[in-house]
Design a protein around this motif. Structure first.
Motif, short mmCIF file in Angstrom:
data_model
loop_
_atom_site.label_atom_id
_atom_site.label_comp_id
_atom_site.label_asym_id
_atom_site.label_seq_id
_atom_site.Cartn_x
_atom_site.Cartn_y
_atom_site.Cartn_z
N GLY A 67 0.81 -1.21 0.00
CA GLY A 67 0.00 0.00 0.00
C GLY A 67 0.84 1.26 0.00
O GLY A 67 2.06 1.23 0.22
N ASN A 68 0.22 2.40 -0.24
CA ASN A 68 0.89 3.70 -0.26
C ASN A 68 0.69 4.38 1.09
O ASN A 68 -0.44 4.74 1.45
N TYR A 69 1.78 4.57 1.81
CA TYR A 69 1.72 5.09 3.18
C TYR A 69 2.76 6.19 3.39
O TYR A 69 3.80 6.23 2.72
N ILE A 70 2.45 7.06 4.35
CA ILE A 70 3.46 7.93 4.95
C ILE A 70 3.97 7.21 6.19
O ILE A 70 3.20 6.99 7.14
N TRP A 71 5.22 6.80 6.19
CA TRP A 71 5.80 6.11 7.33
C TRP A 71 6.40 7.13 8.30
O TRP A 71 6.92 8.18 7.87
N CYS A 72 6.35 6.82 9.58
CA CYS A 72 6.86 7.70 10.63
C CYS A 72 8.10 7.07 11.26
O CYS A 72 8.04 5.99 11.85
N TYR A 73 9.22 7.75 11.12
CA TYR A 73 10.51 7.27 11.63
C TYR A 73 10.99 8.18 12.75
O TYR A 73 10.95 9.42 12.62
N THR A 74 11.42 7.58 13.86
CA THR A 74 11.97 8.33 14.99
C THR A 74 13.46 8.02 15.09
O THR A 74 13.83 6.91 15.52
N PRO A 75 14.35 8.93 14.69
CA PRO A 75 15.79 8.62 14.66
C PRO A 75 16.36 8.21 16.02
O PRO A 75 17.23 7.34 16.09
N SER A 76 15.90 8.83 17.10
CA SER A 76 16.49 8.55 18.42
C SER A 76 16.26 7.11 18.86
O SER A 76 17.10 6.51 19.54
N THR A 77 15.11 6.53 18.49
CA THR A 77 14.79 5.15 18.89
C THR A 77 14.85 4.18 17.71
O THR A 77 14.71 2.97 17.90
N LYS A 78 14.97 4.71 16.50
CA LYS A 78 14.95 3.95 15.26
C LYS A 78 13.61 3.25 15.04
O LYS A 78 13.52 2.25 14.33
N SER A 79 12.57 3.79 15.67
CA SER A 79 11.23 3.27 15.47
C SER A 79 10.71 3.64 14.09
O SER A 79 10.92 4.76 13.62
N LEU A 80 10.02 2.71 13.45
CA LEU A 80 9.51 2.93 12.10
C LEU A 80 8.13 2.30 12.01
O LEU A 80 7.98 1.07 12.09
N VAL A 81 7.09 3.14 11.87
CA VAL A 81 5.72 2.63 11.85
C VAL A 81 4.94 3.27 10.71
O VAL A 81 5.24 4.38 10.27
N LYS A 82 3.90 2.57 10.26
CA LYS A 82 3.02 3.11 9.24
C LYS A 82 2.20 4.25 9.81
O LYS A 82 1.70 4.17 10.94
N GLY A 83 2.04 5.29 9.01
CA GLY A 83 1.19 6.40 9.40
C GLY A 83 0.01 6.52 8.45
O GLY A 83 -0.70 5.55 8.20
N GLN A 130 -2.38 6.53 5.41
CA GLN A 130 -2.49 5.77 4.17
C GLN A 130 -3.15 6.61 3.10
O GLN A 130 -4.11 7.34 3.36
N LEU A 131 -2.66 6.51 1.87
CA LEU A 131 -3.29 7.11 0.69
C LEU A 131 -3.83 5.97 -0.15
O LEU A 131 -3.06 5.17 -0.70
N SER A 132 -5.14 5.86 -0.22
CA SER A 132 -5.76 4.73 -0.91
C SER A 132 -6.67 5.23 -2.02
O SER A 132 -6.41 6.27 -2.62
N GLY A 133 -7.75 4.51 -2.30
CA GLY A 133 -8.66 4.92 -3.36
C GLY A 133 -7.97 4.98 -4.71
O GLY A 133 -7.40 3.98 -5.16
N ASP A 134 -8.00 6.14 -5.35
CA ASP A 134 -7.45 6.29 -6.70
C ASP A 134 -5.93 6.52 -6.69
O ASP A 134 -5.34 6.79 -7.73
N THR A 135 -5.28 6.42 -5.54
CA THR A 135 -3.84 6.69 -5.45
C THR A 135 -3.04 5.61 -6.16
O THR A 135 -3.18 4.41 -5.88
N ASP A 136 -2.17 6.02 -7.07
CA ASP A 136 -1.18 5.13 -7.66
C ASP A 136 0.20 5.46 -7.10
O ASP A 136 0.92 4.58 -6.63
N TYR A 137 0.57 6.74 -7.15
CA TYR A 137 1.84 7.20 -6.58
C TYR A 137 1.59 8.40 -5.67
O TYR A 137 0.75 9.26 -5.97
N ILE A 138 2.33 8.46 -4.58
CA ILE A 138 2.48 9.71 -3.83
C ILE A 138 3.65 10.43 -4.48
O ILE A 138 4.80 10.05 -4.31
N TYR A 139 3.35 11.47 -5.27
CA TYR A 139 4.39 12.19 -5.99
C TYR A 139 5.29 12.97 -5.03
O TYR A 139 6.52 12.95 -5.14
N ARG A 140 4.65 13.71 -4.09
CA ARG A 140 5.44 14.56 -3.22
C ARG A 140 4.67 14.87 -1.94
O ARG A 140 3.44 14.91 -1.94
#
Length: 399
Positions: A366-382, A384-394
């Motif tokens: 799926g197309n997601y904005i992921w959330c990364y925390t450098p201090s803990t190196k945590s990486l989680v899904k934030g 979601q862009l769904s429906g008609d989304t093919d690419y998140i351009y920017r």
């Protein structure tokens, strides 16, 4: 093709809305998301957060007229700026509930934008090439409040020679009161192939007189930076040192015999730090596009996997991009545990406080904005862009 062939891009607005309706209310949310949908539909969405949720562009965004719009917009303080190469109009837009609404225009003829730089909060500097030959380098200094031209003229960048036929400006920045430009030269080999000079040039100019102070020539890599209306390639660290990436990969410089590298200009210097060169290709055995600073001498880079795509024809569609956190001082790298990403060049990383937001396009995850925390190196899904989304351009900050 290299960026000058990719930057003849235009922008516009959707249909008009009746004045005084709710659709005329300007949206002023914190972030902007530019979406490529199916069958070439494009949308803009705004949001106040990336941590969670699910947006569908067809219901949560505004649909754009793809005949006159593209993703190479400059965004600041809730406004979208774009030069239409067909009618030679630089337009200023705001987003309402129903459209991207034009609120100002400025005619700029025979000009292709390659780079932009904010000299001040209300002053935008555009650098680029003439639209006919791609050999003359120009600048336009614009007051964005009233969208008025302050100053324009030729830049003192030599025209291409020795068989090279066009120029690319890949960097534009102000350092300690001087203007720095990065550029290189190209030549067409046949109808579908080109090459780039083996030399990257960095020129410092006095400001505002724009007289050449010094020019560095470097053959360790080529194509300094890239079209920063499409993707970021440089930054200043907390100490004021300036870093930039070169892009000799097949999607920009097409000099794959040379490595992608990160270079540095130290604060107060007029020239490159010759003792600093981070050979990215040696570290990852591939080329990279995109460089985003996340603080504490670390940055994120977006790297291709040449073992997963065949050629430039499927470079855009095939999932093969990986994200790495690089330590700029130790010159080490650490791969982020993200799905393989799609799309050759995208503005897809925002660092803010103790969070880094990374947009990933995946057909399987799926197309997601992921959330990364450098201090803990945590990486989680934030978000979601769904429906008609093919690419998140920017993804961009609006404010």
């Amino acid at each position: 093709m290299f960026s000058l062939c990719l930057t003849v891009l235009v922008s516009g607005i959707l249909c008009g809305c009746t004045p005084g309706t709710d659709n005329d209310q300007v949206e002023k949310k914190k972030y902007s998301i530019y979406i490529l949908g199916n069958e070439h539909r494009e949308y803009i969405i705004q949001t106040d957060g990336f941590a969670a949720g699910n947006y569908k562009p067809e219901t949560d965004g505004v649909k754009l007229n793809t005949d006159i719009i593209d993703r190479d917009v400059v965004i600041r303080d809730g406004f979208y700026y774009h030069l239409n190469g067909r009618n030679h109009i630089l337009s200023k837009y705001v987003k309402t509930a129903g459209e991207l609404k034009e609120v100002g225009t400025l005619e700029i003829r025979n000009f292709i934008v390659e780079n932009y730089y904010w000299i001040a909060r209300d002053t935008l500097l555009l650098t680029g090439l003439d639209q006919k030959t791609f050999t003359n380098s120009w600048y336009y200094k614009i007051s964005v409040g009233d969208l008025k031209l302050v100053q324009s003229g030729l830049l003192p960048i030599p025209k291409p020679g020795h068989g090279f036929t066009s120029t690319s400006i890949g960097l534009t920045t102000m350092l300690d009161g001087k203007l720095f430009l990065g550029y290189t030269y190209h030549k067409q080999l046949d109808a579908s192939n080109y090459t780039t000079s083996d030399t990257a040039y960095i020129t410092s100019l006095s400001y505002p007189a724009l007289k050449t102070l010094h020019t560095d020539k470097d053959t360790r890599s080529t194509y300094p930076g890239g079209d920063n209306t499409i993707q970021n390639y440089s930054f200043n660290d907390e100490a004021g040192n300036f870093y930039y990436m070169t892009c000799p990969g097949i999607a920009l410089g097409n000099r794959t015999d040379l490595p992608t590298g990160i270079f540095r200009i130290n604060k107060g210097a007029d020239t490159l730090d010759r003792n600093y060169f981070f050979n990215i290709s040696a570290a990852i055995s591939n080329h990279a596009y995109g460089l985003w600073y996340i603080g504490n001498n670390k940055a994120i880079i977006r790297c291709e996997r040449k073992d997963l795509y065949k050629d430039l024809n499927d470079h855009w569609d095939v999932a093969h991009f990986e994200f790495y956190v690089v330590d700029l001082l130790k010159q080490t790298k650490e791969k982020l545990n993200l799905p393989l990403d799609r799309g050759t060049r995208r503005e897809c990383v925002i660092a803010e406080g103790d969070k880094v937001y990374i947009a990933v396009n995946s057909k399987t995850d799926g197309n997601y904005i992921w959330c990364y925390t450098p201090s803990t190196k945590s990486l989680v899904k934030g978000l979601q862009l769904s429906g008609d989304t093919d690419y998140i351009y920017r993804i961009d900050k609006n404010f």
